[in-house]
Design a protein around this motif. Structure first.
Motif, mmCIF file in Angstrom:
data_model
loop_
_atom_site.group_PDB
_atom_site.id
_atom_site.type_symbol
_atom_site.label_atom_id
_atom_site.label_comp_id
_atom_site.label_asym_id
_atom_site.label_seq_id
_atom_site.Cartn_x
_atom_site.Cartn_y
_atom_site.Cartn_z
ATOM 1 N N GLY A 3 0.776 -1.231 0.000
ATOM 2 C CA GLY A 3 0.000 0.000 0.000
ATOM 3 C C GLY A 3 0.805 1.276 0.000
ATOM 4 N N ALA A 4 1.848 1.337 -0.761
ATOM 5 C CA ALA A 4 2.686 2.536 -0.828
ATOM 6 C C ALA A 4 2.134 3.487 -1.889
ATOM 7 N N ALA A 5 1.888 4.705 -1.510
ATOM 8 C CA ALA A 5 1.437 5.719 -2.462
ATOM 9 C C ALA A 5 2.621 6.169 -3.315
ATOM 10 N N ASP A 6 2.363 6.435 -4.591
ATOM 11 C CA ASP A 6 3.425 6.909 -5.474
ATOM 12 C C ASP A 6 4.090 8.163 -4.920
ATOM 13 N N SER A 7 3.307 9.039 -4.310
ATOM 14 C CA SER A 7 3.874 10.278 -3.765
ATOM 15 C C SER A 7 4.863 9.993 -2.629
ATOM 16 N N ALA A 8 4.612 8.957 -1.837
ATOM 17 C CA ALA A 8 5.557 8.587 -0.778
ATOM 18 C C ALA A 8 6.854 8.056 -1.384
ATOM 19 N N LEU A 9 6.733 7.278 -2.446
ATOM 20 C CA LEU A 9 7.910 6.717 -3.106
ATOM 21 C C LEU A 9 8.742 7.809 -3.774
ATOM 22 N N THR A 10 8.085 8.696 -4.506
ATOM 23 C CA THR A 10 8.840 9.773 -5.156
ATOM 24 C C THR A 10 9.400 10.744 -4.119
ATOM 25 N N GLY A 11 8.713 10.907 -3.000
ATOM 26 C CA GLY A 11 9.244 11.744 -1.920
ATOM 27 C C GLY A 11 10.530 11.170 -1.351
ATOM 28 N N TYR A 99 12.160 -0.367 -1.080
ATOM 29 C CA TYR A 99 11.246 -1.370 -0.557
ATOM 30 C C TYR A 99 10.331 -0.716 0.469
ATOM 31 N N TRP A 100 9.218 -1.366 0.728
ATOM 32 C CA TRP A 100 8.219 -0.874 1.675
ATOM 33 C C TRP A 100 8.398 -1.636 2.971
ATOM 34 N N ARG A 104 6.650 2.800 5.596
ATOM 35 C CA ARG A 104 7.269 3.855 4.792
ATOM 36 C C ARG A 104 8.193 3.227 3.748
ATOM 37 N N PRO A 105 8.481 3.994 2.670
ATOM 38 C CA PRO A 105 9.431 3.483 1.692
ATOM 39 C C PRO A 105 10.863 3.677 2.181
ATOM 40 N N VAL A 106 11.719 2.728 1.859
ATOM 41 C CA VAL A 106 13.131 2.801 2.226
ATOM 42 C C VAL A 106 13.932 2.759 0.927
ATOM 43 N N LEU A 107 14.713 3.792 0.678
ATOM 44 C CA LEU A 107 15.517 3.896 -0.514
ATOM 45 C C LEU A 107 16.752 3.004 -0.391
ATOM 46 N N VAL A 108 16.972 2.157 -1.401
ATOM 47 C CA VAL A 108 18.136 1.290 -1.427
ATOM 48 C C VAL A 108 19.282 1.968 -2.175
ATOM 49 N N SER A 109 19.005 2.439 -3.384
ATOM 50 C CA SER A 109 20.026 3.121 -4.168
ATOM 51 C C SER A 109 19.394 3.877 -5.324
#
Length: 113
Positions: A3-11, A99-100, A104-109
């Motif tokens: 359930g990750a929103a695109d806005s959370a991922l791009t943020g 990954y979620w 929250r989303p966690v940026l890997v690289s």
């Protein structure tokens, strides 16, 4: 897809680009920008010259449980090399993997593509 929103991922990717721009290295790890150097490099200052998530595309790979954000970036850099002031720009396309973690989303690289 989680359930990750695109806005959370791009943020999260935008925050990652801010961290990449804050690097004092000419080739920071897990960031798309980088320049070769021939000698001693100092006073490195990166700056984003465009919004890297504007127009970016979000996708989800269910087999790897990873989100990817793809788009284009542009950065400028000033630095000194062997005592001489230099500047350059770096542009290109990128893929950011995240990954979620359940909340929250966690940026890997963020990698240049």
């Amino acid at each position: 897809r989680p359930g990750a929103a695109d806005s959370a991922l791009t943020g999260a990717v935008s925050a990652g680009f801010d961290a990449c721009a804050g690097s004092k290295l000419l080739r920071p790890a897990d960031c798309p920008q980088g320049l070769p150097s021939q000698g001693f490099v100092g006073s490195v200052q990166w700056r984003l010259t465009s919004d890297a998530v504007n127009g970016a595309t979000v996708s989800f790979d269910a087999q790897r449980s990873l989100f990817s954000v793809t788009g284009a970036y542009a950065m400028a850099v000033t630095y000194s090399e062997a005592g001489a002031a230099k500047s350059n720009t770096v542009t290109g396309s990128y893929r950011a993997d995240l990954y979620w973690d359940g909340s929250r989303p966690v940026l890997v690289s963020i990698a240049r593509t």
